[in-house]
Design a protein around this motif. Structure first.
Motif, PDB file in Angstrom:
ATOM      1  N   SER A  41      58.916 -74.116   7.700  1.00  0.00           N
ATOM      2  CA  SER A  41      57.674 -73.798   6.989  1.00  0.00           C
ATOM      3  C   SER A  41      56.485 -74.503   7.637  1.00  0.00           C
ATOM      4  CB  SER A  41      57.779 -74.195   5.518  1.00  0.00           C
ATOM      5  OG  SER A  41      58.113 -75.553   5.410  1.00  0.00           O
ATOM      6  N   CYS A  42      56.749 -75.391   8.565  1.00  0.00           N
ATOM      7  CA  CYS A  42      55.685 -76.218   9.154  1.00  0.00           C
ATOM      8  C   CYS A  42      55.194 -75.631  10.479  1.00  0.00           C
ATOM      9  CB  CYS A  42      56.224 -77.623   9.378  1.00  0.00           C
ATOM     10  SG  CYS A  42      55.065 -78.721  10.205  1.00  0.00           S
ATOM     11  N   HIS A  43      53.881 -75.525  10.621  1.00  0.00           N
ATOM     12  CA  HIS A  43      53.345 -74.930  11.854  1.00  0.00           C
ATOM     13  C   HIS A  43      53.633 -75.792  13.088  1.00  0.00           C
ATOM     14  CE1 HIS A  43      50.067 -77.272   9.941  1.00  0.00           C
ATOM     15  NE2 HIS A  43      49.746 -77.610  11.164  1.00  0.00           N
ATOM     16  N   TYR A  44      53.822 -77.084  12.890  1.00  0.00           N
ATOM     17  CA  TYR A  44      54.157 -77.938  14.043  1.00  0.00           C
ATOM     18  C   TYR A  44      55.568 -77.619  14.548  1.00  0.00           C
ATOM     19  CZ  TYR A  44      50.091 -80.941  13.321  1.00  0.00           C
ATOM     20  OH  TYR A  44      48.816 -81.420  13.215  1.00  0.00           O
ATOM     21  N   ALA A  55      59.991 -81.943  12.387  1.00  0.00           N
ATOM     22  CA  ALA A  55      60.485 -81.419  11.104  1.00  0.00           C
ATOM     23  C   ALA A  55      59.913 -82.243   9.948  1.00  0.00           C
ATOM     24  CB  ALA A  55      62.005 -81.470  11.079  1.00  0.00           C
ATOM     25  N   PRO A  56      59.454 -81.575   8.892  1.00  0.00           N
ATOM     26  CA  PRO A  56      58.891 -82.331   7.759  1.00  0.00           C
ATOM     27  C   PRO A  56      59.827 -83.437   7.265  1.00  0.00           C
ATOM     28  CG  PRO A  56      58.497 -79.984   7.461  1.00  0.00           C
ATOM     29  CD  PRO A  56      59.347 -80.120   8.684  1.00  0.00           C
ATOM     30  N   ALA A  57      61.121 -83.132   7.157  1.00  0.00           N
ATOM     31  CA  ALA A  57      62.043 -84.153   6.632  1.00  0.00           C
ATOM     32  C   ALA A  57      62.184 -85.328   7.599  1.00  0.00           C
ATOM     33  CB  ALA A  57      63.408 -83.534   6.360  1.00  0.00           C
ATOM     34  N   TYR A  58      62.084 -85.044   8.884  1.00  0.00           N
ATOM     35  CA  TYR A  58      62.164 -86.140   9.860  1.00  0.00           C
ATOM     36  C   TYR A  58      60.939 -87.044   9.719  1.00  0.00           C
ATOM     37  CZ  TYR A  58      62.629 -88.708  14.205  1.00  0.00           C
ATOM     38  OH  TYR A  58      62.747 -89.736  15.116  1.00  0.00           O
ATOM     39  N   LYS A  59      59.777 -86.402   9.619  1.00  0.00           N
ATOM     40  CA  LYS A  59      58.534 -87.191   9.486  1.00  0.00           C
ATOM     41  C   LYS A  59      58.552 -87.956   8.167  1.00  0.00           C
ATOM     42  CE  LYS A  59      56.253 -83.276  10.441  1.00  0.00           C
ATOM     43  NZ  LYS A  59      55.245 -82.253  10.775  1.00  0.00           N
ATOM     44  N   ALA A  60      58.982 -87.282   7.124  1.00  0.00           N
ATOM     45  CA  ALA A  60      59.031 -87.931   5.806  1.00  0.00           C
ATOM     46  C   ALA A  60      59.989 -89.119   5.823  1.00  0.00           C
ATOM     47  CB  ALA A  60      59.481 -86.916   4.760  1.00  0.00           C
ATOM     48  N   LYS A 103      50.872 -85.628  13.343  1.00  0.00           N
ATOM     49  CA  LYS A 103      51.896 -84.577  13.293  1.00  0.00           C
ATOM     50  C   LYS A 103      51.977 -83.896  11.939  1.00  0.00           C
ATOM     51  CE  LYS A 103      55.144 -86.192  16.821  1.00  0.00           C
ATOM     52  NZ  LYS A 103      56.562 -86.542  17.045  1.00  0.00           N
ATOM     53  N   CYS A 104      51.010 -84.122  11.095  1.00  0.00           N
ATOM     54  CA  CYS A 104      51.018 -83.483   9.777  1.00  0.00           C
ATOM     55  C   CYS A 104      49.577 -83.328   9.305  1.00  0.00           C
ATOM     56  CB  CYS A 104      51.807 -84.333   8.786  1.00  0.00           C
ATOM     57  SG  CYS A 104      51.729 -83.708   7.093  1.00  0.00           S
ATOM     58  N   THR A 105      49.236 -82.144   8.824  1.00  0.00           N
ATOM     59  CA  THR A 105      47.878 -81.932   8.311  1.00  0.00           C
ATOM     60  C   THR A 105      47.844 -81.985   6.779  1.00  0.00           C
ATOM     61  OG1 THR A 105      48.195 -79.536   8.379  1.00  0.00           O
ATOM     62  CG2 THR A 105      47.114 -80.531  10.287  1.00  0.00           C
ATOM     63  N   ASN A 106      48.907 -82.494   6.180  1.00  0.00           N
ATOM     64  CA  ASN A 106      48.981 -82.595   4.707  1.00  0.00           C
ATOM     65  C   ASN A 106      48.748 -81.241   4.039  1.00  0.00           C
ATOM     66  OD1 ASN A 106      49.497 -85.289   4.795  1.00  0.00           O
ATOM     67  ND2 ASN A 106      47.493 -85.949   4.059  1.00  0.00           N
ATOM     68  N   CYS A 107      49.227 -80.181   4.685  1.00  0.00           N
ATOM     69  CA  CYS A 107      48.896 -78.838   4.193  1.00  0.00           C
ATOM     70  C   CYS A 107      49.714 -78.426   2.974  1.00  0.00           C
ATOM     71  CB  CYS A 107      49.062 -77.816   5.308  1.00  0.00           C
ATOM     72  SG  CYS A 107      50.782 -77.375   5.632  1.00  0.00           S
ATOM     73  N   ARG A 108      50.800 -79.119   2.717  1.00  0.00           N
ATOM     74  CA  ARG A 108      51.659 -78.884   1.547  1.00  0.00           C
ATOM     75  C   ARG A 108      52.500 -77.615   1.634  1.00  0.00           C
ATOM     76  NH1 ARG A 108      48.953 -80.573  -4.273  1.00  0.00           N
ATOM     77  NH2 ARG A 108      50.345 -82.298  -4.651  1.00  0.00           N
ATOM     78  N   ARG A 109      52.583 -77.033   2.826  1.00  0.00           N
ATOM     79  CA  ARG A 109      53.389 -75.816   2.923  1.00  0.00           C
ATOM     80  C   ARG A 109      54.872 -76.154   2.775  1.00  0.00           C
ATOM     81  NH1 ARG A 109      55.264 -71.488   6.038  1.00  0.00           N
ATOM     82  NH2 ARG A 109      54.401 -69.557   5.235  1.00  0.00           N
ATOM     83  N   CYS A 110      55.276 -77.306   3.320  1.00  0.00           N
ATOM     84  CA  CYS A 110      56.692 -77.688   3.168  1.00  0.00           C
ATOM     85  C   CYS A 110      57.006 -78.022   1.713  1.00  0.00           C
ATOM     86  CB  CYS A 110      57.044 -78.860   4.078  1.00  0.00           C
ATOM     87  SG  CYS A 110      55.975 -80.285   3.904  1.00  0.00           S
ATOM     88  N   SER A 111      56.006 -78.538   0.986  1.00  0.00           N
ATOM     89  CA  SER A 111      56.247 -78.919  -0.419  1.00  0.00           C
ATOM     90  C   SER A 111      56.642 -77.711  -1.257  1.00  0.00           C
ATOM     91  CB  SER A 111      55.003 -79.567  -1.029  1.00  0.00           C
ATOM     92  OG  SER A 111      54.522 -80.601  -0.203  1.00  0.00           O
ATOM     93  N   ASP A 119      57.429 -83.477  -2.404  1.00  0.00           N
ATOM     94  CA  ASP A 119      56.038 -83.229  -2.027  1.00  0.00           C
ATOM     95  C   ASP A 119      55.654 -84.203  -0.906  1.00  0.00           C
ATOM     96  OD1 ASP A 119      53.439 -82.398  -1.978  1.00  0.00           O
ATOM     97  OD2 ASP A 119      52.924 -83.100  -3.988  1.00  0.00           O
ATOM     98  N   TYR A 120      56.114 -83.878   0.292  1.00  0.00           N
ATOM     99  CA  TYR A 120      55.912 -84.793   1.421  1.00  0.00           C
ATOM    100  C   TYR A 120      54.437 -85.080   1.666  1.00  0.00           C
ATOM    101  CZ  TYR A 120      55.341 -86.162   6.326  1.00  0.00           C
ATOM    102  OH  TYR A 120      54.932 -86.775   7.476  1.00  0.00           O
ATOM    103  N   ALA A 121      53.609 -84.041   1.568  1.00  0.00           N
ATOM    104  CA  ALA A 121      52.191 -84.219   1.891  1.00  0.00           C
ATOM    105  C   ALA A 121      51.577 -85.347   1.055  1.00  0.00           C
ATOM    106  CB  ALA A 121      51.438 -82.914   1.663  1.00  0.00           C
TER     107      ALA A 121
HETATM  108  S1  SF4 Z   1      52.450 -80.864   4.964  1.00  0.00           S
HETATM  109 FE1  SF4 Z   1      52.142 -79.123   6.371  1.00  0.00          FE
HETATM  110  S2  SF4 Z   1      51.810 -80.054   8.392  1.00  0.00           S
HETATM  111 FE2  SF4 Z   1      52.723 -81.631   7.062  1.00  0.00          FE
HETATM  112  S3  SF4 Z   1      54.918 -81.483   7.467  1.00  0.00           S
HETATM  113 FE3  SF4 Z   1      54.471 -80.209   5.658  1.00  0.00          FE
HETATM  114  S4  SF4 Z   1      54.162 -78.144   6.498  1.00  0.00           S
HETATM  115 FE4  SF4 Z   1      53.988 -79.592   8.231  1.00  0.00          FE
END
Ligand code: SF4
Ligand code: SF4
Lengths: 453, 225
Positions: A41-44, A55-60, A103-111, A119-121
């Motif tokens: 779900s993440c554009h990165y 990956a969002p879970a890796y960053k989280a 590496k994250c724009t806090n876009c909440r798409r992964c949430s 809610d990683y963002a």
């Molecule tokens: S909040 Fe957006 S940019 Fe950040 S990890 Fe989730 S999908 Fe990717």
């Protein structure tokens, strides 16, 4: 047990974490099952498919590891078993900075794509704030935060420059409408609307101020702009600094209260709208009684009430709409801009995915101010570029200044040859002294939006 | 029935359950000691979106694969998820049925259903182990607990499947292993990622509350036109 010595900054960061943790964040920190469902779900990730560190879970997990090591007893007792790990050196803090800011724009798409509701963002923003509190942040974040603390707006616009620009736009408006009464009032008491803007409008795009002014004037609105507390943008949202967020939002609320305004209208800006309308009262710890709304909703109301007339046949190009993440995924604002856009254009083409599932413009989360991550940002923008290209539209409309910049940059980079504009500019265009009356389709959904109450 | 099997079916399970309940209670108290966030602003969004509706939608989300892109685009994964969790439910139910209502398992249809579900969950477990080992992203985010919990459940399914007929007269090895594994599982759960089902209602509650209040839930995702 490791014998690594912990830096003072790491100590302070861990202490700060104890204060920032709330039930929602802790829930998100303990609930991840590492299923990987959020990954695509993440554009990165979509633009760096071979690198699992996006990956969002890796960053989280870079944040979760610290939490587990210090606050969750499973991680305190069996750190290796549950992947808990503390943080020690400044280098490690710098690495964390590159993840949470770069590496994250806090876009909440992964949430919205996590079956567990993680809610990683939200905790990514928390970590940004903790790093900022120990002086570790991208340079652009430091510069902009300083400006907003000291000068009162995030682009360092001086009070005299702001007033000069408003007066200049007021004169432009008068001559364009050929109407001496068409002025932009400043600090008018008891106005029905106090109009707050993004400093980018003063610095780079003053036309949006006069365009909004024309609409207010033609609608016969009793309105004003404030001499202070006019910046509805808020770098606290991006830097994770709640104190800055509260101070900036508080200025807007206080000034509107001082002017006895009946409503605060927020110009088209995703992060500004979210900060002022949805987050500011929480950061400032204030119960704000003055209602607030996006200028999109204000303009839509004018059209519906017949206070301004629009002629969609003047906009004959093909248009698509980009949803700002902050508007759509954090404040539920996505139907009203579409309704308004459909009233002013003849050829509207939906972008896919859209609304709450839309992809970030890739300049969100303050990314436009972090030049060290520009190559990564532009690479991740390919997903948005493909989305735009597929619409075949000539113009992309958005209700966010930040998205205007992000989209403009990627359109240039990927040579899409599209124009970017905002609803306020379009509406003003179709309004230009036209005497046309168009029938206005009414949609019950948006008519009773919470912001219309 | 041997003394050992009787002990494993009764006293052992009761003790394990008590330990699990105790640790869960501590876990919940710990979670509740963190302050709850507060939303002071007026609600935003369309009228179909309120805190309450957001919470209900959030809880129901998992049963609506069309509502989440990650499930919509990977429907097979969603079915696997469903089968796996049905297997867990069936295997847990079995640990109560065998000691307290063994007559239920004399109905062939019921034993067949239990066996089919648990065997299917076992197969999904194997697939999940392979997936976790072979996909780089999953490897990168997995801790030893992630592997161990998955292997534990898969092995447990294996023994549960053979225990369904409850024919202790023909040999007790599978039943004994299943009940000892169940006891271990119950005690281990609160310390591991398997405890996610304890947190699930909370995380989804808070996300639903926020998103409902802000007009994002029920999600109005991608629309054509
Ligand atoms: S909040 Fe957006 S940019 Fe950040 S990890 Fe989730 S999908 Fe990717
Ligand atoms: S954040 Fe959610 S979707 Fe992503 S790995 Fe964790 S539980 Fe799965």
């Amino acid at each position: 047990m490791t014998n690594k010595k912990r830096s003072h900054q790491a100590e302070v960061l861990i202490e700060g974490m104890a204060e920032k943790l709330n039930r929602q964040i802790v829930g998100s920190l303990v609930a991840c099952v590492h299923c990987g469902n959020c990954t695509r779900s993440c554009h990165y990730v979509l633009t760096n498919p071979d690198d699992p560190t996006f990956a969002p879970a890796y960053k989280a997990d870079r944040i979760r590891k610290i939490f587990k090591r210090h606050f969750d007893w499973t991680g305190r007792v069996f750190p290796w078993w549950v992947g808990a790990k503390s943080i020690f050196t400044v280098e490690e803090l710098e690495e964390l900075k590159d993840i949470v800011f770069g590496k994250c724009t806090n876009c909440r798409r992964c949430s919205i794509n996590c079956p567990m509701g993680v809610d990683y963002a939200t905790f990514n923003r928390m970590m940004r704030g903790l790093l900022v509190s120990v002086g570790i942040m991208p340079e652009g974040v430091a510069v902009v935060s300083k400006d907003q603390w000291e000068i009162g707006n995030q682009m360092g616009v001086l009070p005299e420059d702001y007033i000069d620009t408003i007066e200049w736009m007021s004169e432009e408006m008068q001559s364009e409408l050929d109407d001496p009464t068409a002025v932009i009032p400043i600090d008018k008491m008891d106005a029905d609307i106090v109009y707050t803007i993004n400093p980018r409008e003063v610095k780079y795009d003053p036309r949006t101020i006069s365009d909004a002014g024309k609409i207010f004037h033609l609608a016969g609105e009793n309105w004003t702009m404030p001499s202070e507390g006019w910046d509805m943008t808020n770098f606290g949202l991006f830097s994770g600094d709640d104190a800055l967020g509260g101070a900036v939002a508080g200025r807007v609320y206080e000034k509107a209260k001082e002017l006895r305004a009946k409503k605060i209208v927020i110009s088209e800006c995703g992060h500004g709208y979210r900060s002022t309308r949805c987050e500011g009262p929480n950061w400032a710890g204030m119960d704000v009684e003055i209602p607030m709304e996006s200028s999109v909703i204000t303009m839509l109301r004018y059209v519906r009430e017949g206070r301004i007339k629009v002629d969609k046949t003047r906009n004959t190009k093909s248009y698509t709409f980009h949803d700002s993440c902050n508007n759509a995924r954090s404040c539920g604002l996505f139907e009203e801009p579409r309704e308004l856009l459909n009233l002013v254009v003849t050829d509207f083409r939906e972008m896919y995915p859209n609304r709450s599932e839309n992809y970030c413009c890739t300049g969100g989360g303050g990314a436009m101010s972090m030049s060290e991550y520009t190559p990564l940002r532009l690479k991740s923008a390919k997903i948005k570029a493909d989305q735009l290209r597929e619409t075949g539209a000539e113009v992309v409309v958005t209700s966010c200044h930040n998205c205007v910049d992000g989209l403009t940059d990627l359109i240039k980079h990927y040579k899409l040859g599209m124009e970017v504009t905002q609803l306020v500019n379009m509406e003003s265009e179709v309004n230009k002294g036209s005497g046309f009356n168009v029938s206005i389709p009414r949609r019950s959904i948006a008519l009773s939006s919470n912001d219309f109450k | 029935m041997s003394e050992a099997l009787h002990f494993a079916e009764h006293r052992l399970q009761e003790t394990a359950l008590l330990i699990m309940a105790g640790v869960y209670a501590v876990r919940l108290i710990w979670l509740m000691r963190f302050k709850a966030g507060k939303e002071r602003q007026a609600p935003t969004g369309l009228p179909g979106t309120t805190k309450g509706k957001g919470i209900i939608y959030s809880w129901a989300n998992i049963f609506m694969p069309w509502s989440m892109e990650s499930a919509r685009k990977h429907v097979l994964m969603w079915f696997q998820f469903g089968i796996f969790h049905m297997g867990v439910t069936a295997a847990i139910a079995l640990s109560v049925i065998i000691p307290y209502a063994p007559e239920v398992l004399e109905i062939t249809l019921i034993t067949t259903i239990f066996q089919v579900v648990i065997v299917a969950a076992f197969i999904v477990g194997i697939m999940r182990i392979i997936r976790r080992i072979s996909i780089p992203v999953l490897r990168a985010i997995s801790s030893p607990d992630d592997y161990f919990s998955l292997i534990l459940l898969t092995v447990w399914f294996f023994f549960a499947a053979f225990s369904v007929p409850n024919r202790w007269q023909e040999g007790e090895t599978f039943l004994l292993t299943y009940f000892w594994l169940t006891a271990f599982f119950l005690v281990y759960v609160p310390f591991s990622k398997i405890s996610h089902y304890l947190y699930y209602p909370f995380t989804r509650y808070y996300l639903g509350k926020t998103m409902g209040f802000r007009g994002v839930f029920p999600l109005r995702g991608t629309r054509r036109g």
